[in-house]
Design an enzyme around this catalytic site. Structure first.
Site, PDB file in Angstrom:
ATOM      1  N   HIS A  99       0.827  -1.215   0.000  1.00 27.31           N
ATOM      2  CA  HIS A  99       0.000   0.000   0.000  1.00 27.31           C
ATOM      3  C   HIS A  99       0.862   1.266   0.000  1.00 27.31           C
ATOM      4  O   HIS A  99       0.506   2.267   0.626  1.00 27.31           O
ATOM      5  CB  HIS A  99      -0.950   0.025   1.199  1.00 27.31           C
ATOM      6  N   ASN A 172     -10.330  -2.764   2.570  1.00 26.40           N
ATOM      7  CA  ASN A 172     -10.039  -2.787   1.144  1.00 26.40           C
ATOM      8  C   ASN A 172     -11.320  -2.522   0.360  1.00 26.40           C
ATOM      9  O   ASN A 172     -12.404  -2.482   0.946  1.00 26.40           O
ATOM     10  CB  ASN A 172      -9.483  -4.162   0.739  1.00 26.40           C
TER      11      ASN A 172
HETATM   12 FE1  HDD Z   1      -2.570  -4.802   5.534  1.00 29.34          FE
HETATM   13  C1  HDD Z   1      -1.068  -1.795   5.124  1.00 29.34           C
HETATM   14  C2  HDD Z   1      -5.503  -3.503   4.327  1.00 29.34           C
HETATM   15  C3  HDD Z   1      -3.999  -7.930   5.623  1.00 29.34           C
HETATM   16  C4  HDD Z   1       0.137  -5.967   7.122  1.00 29.34           C
HETATM   17  N1  HDD Z   1      -3.160  -3.011   4.836  1.00 29.34           N
HETATM   18  C5  HDD Z   1      -2.393  -1.884   4.766  1.00 29.34           C
HETATM   19  C6  HDD Z   1      -3.174  -0.799   4.269  1.00 29.34           C
HETATM   20  C7  HDD Z   1      -4.419  -1.283   4.027  1.00 29.34           C
HETATM   21  C8  HDD Z   1      -4.413  -2.675   4.397  1.00 29.34           C
HETATM   22  C9  HDD Z   1      -5.600  -0.526   3.493  1.00 29.34           C
HETATM   23  C10 HDD Z   1      -2.686   0.616   4.015  1.00 29.34           C
HETATM   24  C11 HDD Z   1      -2.892   1.495   5.196  1.00 29.34           C
HETATM   25  C12 HDD Z   1      -2.494   2.909   4.865  1.00 29.34           C
HETATM   26  O1  HDD Z   1      -3.172   3.538   4.046  1.00 29.34           O
HETATM   27  O2  HDD Z   1      -1.499   3.354   5.417  1.00 29.34           O
HETATM   28  N2  HDD Z   1      -4.351  -5.588   4.996  1.00 29.34           N
HETATM   29  C13 HDD Z   1      -5.457  -4.858   4.614  1.00 29.34           C
HETATM   30  C14 HDD Z   1      -6.601  -5.737   4.581  1.00 29.34           C
HETATM   31  C15 HDD Z   1      -6.178  -6.981   4.930  1.00 29.34           C
HETATM   32  C16 HDD Z   1      -4.763  -6.888   5.206  1.00 29.34           C
HETATM   33  C17 HDD Z   1      -8.006  -5.303   4.231  1.00 29.34           C
HETATM   34  C18 HDD Z   1      -6.946  -8.266   5.061  1.00 29.34           C
HETATM   35  C19 HDD Z   1      -8.209  -8.318   5.271  1.00 29.34           C
HETATM   36  N3  HDD Z   1      -2.013  -6.624   6.202  1.00 29.34           N
HETATM   37  C20 HDD Z   1      -2.758  -7.784   6.193  1.00 29.34           C
HETATM   38  C21 HDD Z   1      -2.059  -8.821   6.913  1.00 29.34           C
HETATM   39  C22 HDD Z   1      -0.889  -8.264   7.363  1.00 29.34           C
HETATM   40  C23 HDD Z   1      -0.886  -6.882   6.891  1.00 29.34           C
HETATM   41  C24 HDD Z   1      -2.566 -10.230   7.128  1.00 29.34           C
HETATM   42  C25 HDD Z   1       0.232  -8.860   8.159  1.00 29.34           C
HETATM   43  C26 HDD Z   1       0.122  -9.857   8.963  1.00 29.34           C
HETATM   44  N4  HDD Z   1      -0.747  -4.043   5.940  1.00 29.34           N
HETATM   45  C27 HDD Z   1       0.196  -4.687   6.649  1.00 29.34           C
HETATM   46  C28 HDD Z   1       1.414  -3.837   6.936  1.00 29.34           C
HETATM   47  C29 HDD Z   1       0.985  -2.461   6.343  1.00 29.34           C
HETATM   48  C30 HDD Z   1      -0.360  -2.765   5.735  1.00 29.34           C
HETATM   49  C31 HDD Z   1       2.697  -4.402   6.446  1.00 29.34           C
HETATM   50  C32 HDD Z   1       1.962  -1.769   5.400  1.00 29.34           C
HETATM   51  C33 HDD Z   1       1.954  -0.326   5.794  1.00 29.34           C
HETATM   52  C34 HDD Z   1       1.217  -0.276   7.036  1.00 29.34           C
HETATM   53  O3  HDD Z   1       0.789  -1.520   7.383  1.00 29.34           O
HETATM   54  O4  HDD Z   1       1.010   0.711   7.709  1.00 29.34           O
HETATM   55  O5  HDD Z   1       1.656  -3.782   8.279  1.00 29.34           O
END
Ligand code: HDD
Length: 711
Positions: A99, A172
């Site tokens: 993202h 999402n």
């Molecule tokens: Fe995630 C970012 C949505 C599963 C780990 N995720 C991130 C963002 C969104 C989502 C919208 C961007 C946030 C922003 O605008 O800063 N992610 C989802 C959705 C998931 C999902 C809807 C499943 C239903 N994500 C998911 C899992 C993991 C992560 C299973 C880890 C175990 N996601 C992350 C992250 C991020 C992230 C690596 C990257 C940047 C951040 O968090 O701030 O931690």
């Protein structure tokens, strides 16, 4: 910790106009050439504050570094140069691992229907209160500089600054996810990102490692159907749905829990682009979505969504033919209807992209009393991951003090120090309990956040429940709920993507999975990929069930009969009829759409009444993909001239190929003929404006078979 504000010294306005600093600062040794700075600032008036170093020292010369002499080396002594360059060298922070590319805006949430029966959360019970918020929309796979429009899931994150603390709903634009357990997330992301040996493709699923992983992950099949649909090609960020994905819990005054799923519904309805258009948008305007939202907010067309909930009990959940704790499943709206409870309006573009959109830190673990988590194992992993990633991305456990992240209600605890500590707590007490302070923060057993009490029994282990075994039934339900155009787009997308996969065994494995989803689809894809004998379907861990068709899963069913938020391009040139232009513009704007005039030249175009036309874009720099419908108003002579201009013929031809409405006047007929436009309900004379406006609201789907026969 107390929410004390530090006061940063604000430099006072200069008492004299800024003058040629090079000469002023070092009159004696003034070099013969001082660059452009001094001269350009000669006329600056008194209202500007002084330029200073970060320590507040007023800078006399911002154009020339300190040198040993006019032509000599730069001196290490130049602390002003070193401060400026050092800061610059560290301007970038690590981009989000996923993202990374995103667009954010401020706004508010207003509750229209109280959920008092179900929750104590004030944001969901106090109607007519405006809660400030920050929303960020993102693609998943691409880097922060990638284009806005790859085929990709869109992130839909909202940070509500509630009176009880920040609540982050990090969702999402698709209601399900690829995997069931957070432990697989790094593998999923590694598979979709650029392949590690070559560093490409950027922001694309159409490559071997992604489909290799997917073909070995049957639970991803439902999500695959969604990402191959036009849901991953939104026309605008304000024309897509948002989903909290997981089941959460609402907890009421009595401590009773109700499961909840959150849905965002765009006021403008759903709208997507088609594939050829999407590919061309990426070249024409990589910032397509960001610019669209920037323009909309600045024009006062504030993007708006309704918030809806699906509420259900454990008893109801026990009757579902799937497990709602499995994030690869959704609850059809026909099973648990949506209740609309409020609206979100985005009405303020950030002052500074980095400070706000880049530094905003969302964490699904940020909830308020009355909202709690379910045991969805994907959600459980997310509760850890987001807080952790902010530490490396923003570099400090004090990221919550950054203005866009800071709660707008009072917050205080005994956490102290750390990198970039901005608050200056007073007193000798930084622990709890204590008997030395009457004013230090204390826990609140009644009003504070409490997790739902839940009895847990069973054997500890790395176990996946039996109820998570069905990977195909909802994928099948989704596919069969699409209309023939939507199904055809899914088929084309699968053939496109899998054709980019170099390894035949991966393509075949995917066709095998598709056989469980729909035999026809599998045959279609096999034929599109030139696979003669249908590959074996893999063993399914549960029988594939036939669920009822769900019209709510269709995208076209959620389109709205409106031109609001859309852009109509009007092609004109010398001699275009002034009266027609005027009438067309008025009619389009009355529908709430934006009108842009295009011409071969940005200036010096004269209409039939000899008035100079106001041109918004040069034709070659404003390709068709930037418009939802077009009007061509040309004199016969200009039309003839433009027949030789590729930008003009492509403009009209792409409108036709992308199934858009075209209005034309008598003079422009030769250009339309040259572009090979065939008459249909979407090709309308400018004298029939009403018909054009109706056609412009939709795509001419019936034209699709002529320009891009289905696979
Ligand atoms: Fe995630 C970012 C949505 C599963 C780990 N995720 C991130 C963002 C969104 C989502 C919208 C961007 C946030 C922003 O605008 O800063 N992610 C989802 C959705 C998931 C999902 C809807 C499943 C239903 N994500 C998911 C899992 C993991 C992560 C299973 C880890 C175990 N996601 C992350 C992250 C991020 C992230 C690596 C990257 C940047 C951040 O968090 O701030 O931690």
């Amino acid at each position: 910790m107390p929410n004390t504000k530090t006061s940063i010294p604000i430099p006072k306005a200069p008492t004299e106009a800024v003058t040629n600093r090079a000469t002023d600062s070092n009159k004696k040794n003034a070099p013969t050439f001082v660059g452009n700075g001094g001269e350009l600032h000669q006329t600056v008036e008194k209202k500007h504050p002084s330029l200073t170093t970060n320590q507040g020292l007023v800078i006399a010369d911002n154009q020339n570094s300190l040198k040993a002499n006019a032509t000599g080396p730069t001196l290490l002594e130049d602390f002003i140069l070193r401060e400026k360059i050092t800061h610059f060298d560290h301007e970038r922070i690590p981009e989000r691992i996923v993202h990374a590319r995103g667009t954010g805006a401020h706004g508010y949430f207003e509750l229209t229907h109280s959920l008092e029966k179900y929750t104590t959360a004030k944001i969901l019970t106090k109607s007519a209160v405006q809660t400030p918020l920050f929303a960020r929309f993102s693609t998943v796979a691409g880097g922060s500089g990638s284009a806005d429009t790859p085929r990709d899931v869109r992130g839909f994150s909202v940070k509500f600054y509630t009176s009880e603390g920040n609540w982050d709903l990090v969702g999402n634009n698709i209601p399900v996810f690829f995997i069931q357990d957070a432990i697989k997330f790094p593998d999923l992301v590694h598979a979709v990102k650029m392949e590690p040996d070559r560093g490409f493709p950027q922001a694309a699923t159409a490559h071997d490692t992604f489909w290799d992983f997917i073909s070995l992950t049957p639970e991803a099949m439902h999500m695959v159907m969604w990402i191959m649909s036009d849901r991953t090609l939104p026309r605008s960020l304000s024309m897509m749905e948002g989903f909290g994905v997981h089941s959460f819990r609402l907890i009421n005054q009595e401590g009773d829990s109700t499961f909840v799923k959150f849905h965002w519904r765009p006021k403008l309805g759903l709208q997507s682009t088609i594939w050829d258009e999407t590919v061309k948008i990426a070249g024409a305007d990589p910032d397509f979505h960001r610019r669209d939202m920037f323009n909309a907010i600045n024009a006062g067309h504030f993007p708006e969504w309704e918030l809806a909930v699906q509420l259900f009990t454990q008893e109801q959940a026990d009757q579902f033919p799937f497990d709602h704790l499995d994030a690869t499943k959704l609850i059809p709206e026909e099973l648990i209807p949506l209740q609309f409870i409020g609206r979100m309006v985005l009405n303020r573009w950030p002052d500074n992209f980095f400070a706000e959109t880049e530094q905003v830190a969302f964490c699904p673990s940020h909830v308020v009393p009355g909202i709690d988590f379910s045991n969805d194992p994907l959600l459980q992993g997310r509760l850890f991951s987001y807080l952790d990633t902010q530490l490396s991305r923003l570099g400090s456990p004090n990221f919550h003090q950054i203005p866009v992240n800071a709660a707008k209600c009072p917050f205080a605890n005994h956490q102290r120090d750390g990198h970039m500590q901005m608050s200056q707590p007073k007193g000798r007490v930084s622990y709890e309990p204590n008997s030395l302070s009457l004013t230090s923060p204390r826990e609140q057993p009644v009003a504070g956040f409490k997790s739902m009490s839940e009895q847990l029994v069973g054997d500890k282990g790395r176990i996946r429940p039996e109820s998570f075994a069905d990977h195909y039934s909802q994928a099948r339900q989704f596919y069969l709920s699409q209309n023939k155009y939507e199904q055809s787009h899914i088929a084309s997308a699968l053939v496109f993507e899998l054709s980019k996969v170099e390894h035949p065994h991966i393509r075949e494995a995917m066709v095998g999975h598709l056989r469980h989803i729909d035999a026809d689809l599998a045959a279609r894809i096999a034929s599109g990929l030139g696979i003669k004998n249908l590959p074996q379907a893999p063993k399914s861990s549960a029988p594939v069930q036939d669920f009822a068709i769900s019209p709510a899963l269709g995208l076209m069913n959620k389109m709205k009969d409106t031109l609001a938020g859309r852009v109509v391009g009007i092609l004109i040139a010398d001699g275009s009829d002034a009266e027609t232009l005027q009438k067309v513009k008025q009619a389009i704007m009355k529908e709430g759409a934006i009108c842009k005039t295009l011409a071969p030249k940005i200036n010096g175009i004269y209409l039939s009444d000899a008035t100079a036309a106001k041109i918004d874009g040069q034709l070659a720099g404003s390709p068709l993909v930037m418009f939802d419908a077009i009007v061509v108003i040309l004199s016969e002579q200009s039309s003839k001239n433009l027949e030789k201009n590729m930008a003009a013929t492509e403009f009209v031809r792409d409108a036709y190929n992308h199934l858009k409405a075209i209005a034309f006047d008598a003079g422009s007929k030769s250009l339309l003929d040259k572009a090979g436009i065939k008459k249909d309900a979407g090709i309308v004379a400018t004298t029939k404006l009403k018909e054009f406006l109706t056609a412009a609201k939709i795509r001419q789907w019936s034209r699709e078979e002529l320009v891009s026969p289905s696979i």
